[in-house]
Scaffold this motif. Structure first.
Motif, short mmCIF file in Angstrom:
data_model
loop_
_atom_site.label_atom_id
_atom_site.label_comp_id
_atom_site.label_asym_id
_atom_site.label_seq_id
_atom_site.Cartn_x
_atom_site.Cartn_y
_atom_site.Cartn_z
N ASP A 46 -12.43 -1.21 14.75
CA ASP A 46 -12.05 -0.20 14.31
C ASP A 46 -10.39 1.58 13.74
O ASP A 46 -10.00 1.67 13.95
N GLY A 47 -9.56 -0.36 13.76
CA GLY A 47 -8.72 -0.88 13.24
C GLY A 47 -7.54 0.06 14.18
O GLY A 47 -6.62 0.23 14.09
N ARG A 68 -3.81 4.18 13.95
CA ARG A 68 -4.25 3.15 13.09
C ARG A 68 -2.99 2.69 11.95
O ARG A 68 -2.64 2.27 11.15
N ALA A 72 -10.28 -2.97 9.50
CA ALA A 72 -10.70 -2.31 11.08
C ALA A 72 -11.30 -3.58 11.86
O ALA A 72 -10.68 -3.04 13.36
N SER A 107 -1.80 5.85 9.99
CA SER A 107 -2.18 5.23 8.68
C SER A 107 -1.53 7.26 8.11
O SER A 107 -2.17 7.64 7.92
N GLU A 139 -8.67 13.26 14.89
CA GLU A 139 -8.90 12.02 13.75
C GLU A 139 -8.08 11.93 13.50
O GLU A 139 -7.01 12.42 12.59
N PRO A 195 -6.41 8.59 10.02
CA PRO A 195 -7.51 7.82 8.28
C PRO A 195 -7.61 6.90 8.91
O PRO A 195 -7.31 5.84 9.60
N ALA A 196 -8.78 6.09 7.90
CA ALA A 196 -8.34 5.01 8.08
C ALA A 196 -7.29 4.06 7.95
O ALA A 196 -6.45 4.26 7.14
#
Lengths: 154, 746
Positions: B674-675, B264, B321, B266, B313, B315-316
């Motif tokens: 989901d990005g 993503r 997304a 991010s 995991e 981040p957004a």
């Protein structure tokens, strides 16, 4: 374990589930077989096991006891080109060239069973081998040329 | 010391310099503007020599500084030099300007400064200092934009000619034979009595004589190589599995690295658990890197396995997304404040489109992955005050500076060794992976670290081709296209790409309208507007860049209008064309395919035209509608390149470029969910395969324009020609790529 590759027996201390591709490249040091996708979707890693084309990324080392493995290095060399390689040179097939080891091994497997393939037979045999540069028309021409040359040699 | 005489030609000056045991020929690049009238006063302090020809006792090496990613430019550059140098391609070594990895632990030559390293004279030192400055100045030197051929066409031949004439001068000095009585052939100066003096034996003396810079380039009637079918220098290696690519390097003591990088984009992971991965066989270490984690292991596969075993995991993402959000941004992007440029504005479009019978359409093109067959890799060795980088990069100067920054070294302490690339399509204009390899290697000093991206990592972290949307309106009258208004909304590729290199570019991004706002048509009321849309996923140059989306929009809509006017697609394009080379290209493709011939039912032909990178290309695609599927039967391609240097390469790149364009137009897209990119391998990112490959005919239109490159221009017309052919065969006008959303392909 022992692996017979291009007529030579190699000793390799690897996991049973290590793909042949990585045994060839990282353990034995035969780099002509290429990593493209790892999921049998591109054919760059194609080698022959007992004369049949397989995707070495999905062929596990532990399943190869007693098998005859042939890689692009075993097909021929710059000094002693196989007829397929000679046709690839003659038709100047390669652009980036990265997929061509797999293409040639697939073609070798095709010609072993079908010495004079039709276009449709070439299509069917070669469908699993991706070329992002778009050399398909020349691959087709080179396979026909190699077939003719092998037959001529008898 | 370096030597140079008077100016050879225009903006560059070929000179010579002594190297250990031999001589280098190359060009001096001025720091001053190229049209500076004070060039006669040039002194060593303002120029640096970039070598193209190195001759020593070991042989002749031609330096081919543009990297080869399959487009065959090592061969092409060597042909241009060898043509004038009078040497066979089988007699030279070709080097991209960097030493072999086999010598990674030895002292490396200062390839940009061809002085004997022991030469500490004031001039040599000054030249080294200037070379450093020149390196920075030349940081934009990249392989891309189909520039290798136009850039090298004169320069490389002049380099070859200067080397040849200087070698003759050295031979004349040695033998007392007048230069006029000397010939050159096959890598040797030939005396009137037939005695051959190999260039290699003359190298030392050639470094001592004043270089001959007043040279006349040969007439094309004398060419042995240019325009002839020659064997590509890499063709045997690439036909035997012996070509070494970046991914094949394995220096002694190498540590293999794999990564999990943020799909993503991010930043660092929000959480991760590497416990299971650390315990896997062969794993040496797991460490954080920018935007992710790296695994070090004793082979590539074990590194991949362990990287997959990390629970992580992220981040957004900063961009939407889901795809709906991307299309919403584009759809809302046609605003006055987003106008980037209006490169085409002729007549009074608003008035022309105020009446009845206006044709309107909206077009869409998706994100696409670069996905060259060879995944990205980089090998980095960090030593004391020095680092070596082996990778296939189109931007070696940027990469040098970026790695230097990571390591806290001066740029010149980083030595980038450019490798052969297994494809690129613009992928290797980015160097994130090289920077990460340098981060890892910095923690493993003295040991070479080889980072290989797993296919899924390569595609998940690819900066894709731009997504784009177009809105078009047009009008026809009396069987003619009379008004054409096209708005294109997309992210700025150049801002995104150069932003990652720390460069901000003021002004419009010409790529937003490339392939549409610059087309050689004379439509009476004609406007093309580019809208720059923020907030989308970061993007990068993809083979033919803006034109890859825009030719589809521009030429398909033109085709719609031509059909609305009831005109012939070929004749109306020719009528509207105001460029003689473009007209000739269209006429040629028409002759090649026998345009106008009656076709069987269910068969249709479409034309696609685009002039990109200065090259007008017309393609005709013939498709056949079978029971449930569309089959691409034949493609005819005509391209105006001024002159074909290497006919084999020309045909290969033209056919391959069209297949590349068709392949993506048929069935390829990158979508985010989901990005994250949903297509991360070739099972999901489909391309043309052997059974779908059409018959292809290629023809060059020569002599009407300047010498140009052919790497990118065949790509843009392909999608348009295919969509236009499907319309001709089926009556269905498809305005969204990939076309497989609307039809099935055989």
């Amino acid at each position: 374990m022992q692996l017979k590759i291009n007529g030579t027996v190699y000793e390799a201390d690897v996991e049973d589930d290590m793909p042949l591709l990585w045994v060839l490249r990282d353990v034995i040091g035969l780099k002509g077989t290429k990593y493209g996708c790892g999921v049998a979707a591109c054919g760059a890693c194609t080698v022959m096991v007992n004369g049949e084309a397989v995707r070495s990324c999905q062929t596990l080392a532990g399943d190869l006891a007693g098998a005859e493995i042939t890689t692009i290095e075993g097909l021929g060399s710059p000094e002693a080109l196989h007829a397929i390689q000679a046709a690839w040179v003659e038709h100047q097939v390669a652009q980036c060239g990265y997929c061509q080891s797999g293409q040639m091994m697939q073609a070798a497997s095709l010609l072993a069973v079908t010495p004079d393939p039709t276009d449709a037979e070439i299509d069917e045999a070669m469908e699993g081998n991706l070329c992002r540069c778009g050399t398909y028309p020349r691959i087709r021409a080179a396979i026909h040329a190699a077939a003719a040359s092998i037959q001529q040699e008898g | 010391m370096g030597k140079f005489g008077r100016i050879a030609r225009r903006s560059f000056l070929i000179g010579s310099a002594a190297i250990a045991g031999g001589v280098a020929f190359g060009y001096y690049r001025y720091k001053s503007p190229v049209d500076n009238p004070l060039l006669d006063g040039l002194t060593p302090g303002v120029a640096a020599l970039t070598p193209y020809v190195l001759i020593d006792e070991a042989g002749v090496t031609l330096i081919t500084p543009r990297m080869d990613m399959g487009q065959g430019v090592y061969s092409l550059q060597a042909m241009l030099i060898a043509e004038e140098l009078d040497i066979g391609l089988d007699q030279v070594r070709v080097d991209p300007g960097s030493p072999s990895p086999a010598y990674y632990n030895t002292a490396l030559s200062h390839e940009a400064v061809p002085f004997d390293p022991r030469d500490t004279s004031m001039v040599a030192e000054t030249m080294r200092g200037v070379a450093d400055a020149a390196m920075k100045f030349m940081g934009m030197q990249i392989t891309g934009g189909s520039t290798t051929t136009p850039d090298g066409y004169e320069k490389l031949r002049i380099a070859g000619a200067v080397a040849r004439e200087t070698l003759k001068a050295a031979a004349a000095k040695r033998t007392g034979v007048a230069v006029a009585d000397l010939k050159t052939e096959g890598g040797a100066v030939v005396l009137p009595d037939g005695t051959r003096l190999d260039y290699t034996t003359l190298a030392g003396e050639a470094a001592e004589v004043e270089p001959v810079t007043e040279v006349t380039l040969r007439d094309q009637s004398e060419w042995r190589l240019i325009g002839k079918e020659v064997r590509r220098i890499d063709i045997v290696a690439k036909s035997t599995g012996t070509q070494v690519y970046s991914i094949d390097l394995e220096p002694e003591g190498v540590v293999h690295a794999a990564v999990r990088l943020n799909p993503r984009r991010s930043g660092a992971p929000s959480s991760y658990d590497a416990g299971a991965a650390e315990a896997m066989r062969g794993v040496e270490k797991i460490l954080p890197v920018t935007g992710g984690l790296a695994v070090l292991a004793d082979n590539t596969w074990r590194a991949f396995q362990a990287a997959d075993g990390i629970e992580v995991e992220w981040p957004a993402a900063a961009y939407p997304a889901e795809m709906e959000g991307h299309w919403d941004l584009l759809s809302a992007g046609f605003t006055a404040e987003n106008v980037d440029a209006t490169p085409r504005e002729a007549g009074d479009v608003d008035a022309a489109l105020a009446g009845e019978g206006v044709v309107k359409a909206e077009y869409r093109a998706p994100y696409l992955a670069h996905a060259p067959m060879e995944p990205v890799s980089a090998t980095v060795l960090v030593g004391e005050g020095r680092a070596d980088v082996w990778t296939a990069t189109q931007i070696p100067r940027f990469t040098q500076a970026n790695v230097a920054k990571v390591l806290g070294l001066a740029d010149e302490a980083v030595h980038v060794h450019v490798q052969m690339a297994g494809g690129s399509f613009g992928h290797r204009l980015e160097d994130d992976a090289v920077r990460i390899a340098a981060e890892i290697a910095n923690q493993m000093k003295g040991r070479p670290v080889k980072l290989t991206l797993k296919r899924e990592e390569d595609m998940a972290t690819d900066y894709p081709r731009q997504i784009a949307m177009a809105r078009a309106e047009g009008a026809v009258a009396d069987g003619k296209v009379v008004a054409f208004d096209l708005g294109i909304a997309m992210p700025s590729v150049i801002a995104s790409q150069l932003g990652r290199q720390g460069i901000s570019v003021p002004g419009p991004d010409t790529q937003i309208t490339a392939g549409a706002g610059d087309q050689p048509f004379a439509i009476p009321d004609y406007r093309v507007t580019g809208f720059r849309v923020a907030g989308l996923a970061p993007v990068s140059s993809w083979r033919s860049v803006g034109a890859s989306t825009n030719a589809f929009f521009h030429d398909c809509f033109l085709d719609e209008l031509i059909h609305a006017a009831g005109a012939d697609p070929l004749a109306e394009r020719i009528r509207l064309m105001d460029d003689p080379e473009g007209v000739k290209v269209l006429e040629t493709v028409g002759e090649m395919c026998g345009w106008g011939a009656e076709l069987p039912a269910g068969t249709g032909r479409g034309i696609g035209f685009c002039r990109s990178f200065g090259v007008p290309v017309a393609e005709v695609v013939e498709v056949r509608q079978t029971e449930a599927e569309v089959r691409i039967e034949t493609v005819w391609i005509a391209a105006g390149v001024g002159r074909v240097i290497d006919p084999v390469n020309f045909a290969n790149l033209a056919a391959g470029g069209a297949i590349f364009g068709l392949s993506h137009a048929m069935s390829a897209e990158v979508t985010y969910s989901d990005g994250m990119a949903e297509q991360t391998n070739f099972d999901a990112y489909e391309g043309m395969r052997m059974p779908q490959a059409p018959a292809i005919e290629v023809k060059a239109v020569e002599g009407l324009g300047r010498v140009r490159g052919i790497g990118e221009p065949p790509v843009p017309p392909a999608a348009a020609a295919l969509a236009n052919a499907i319309f001709a065969a089926t009556g269905r006008r498809i305005r969204e790529l990939p076309l497989s959303k609307s039809v099935d392909f055989a």
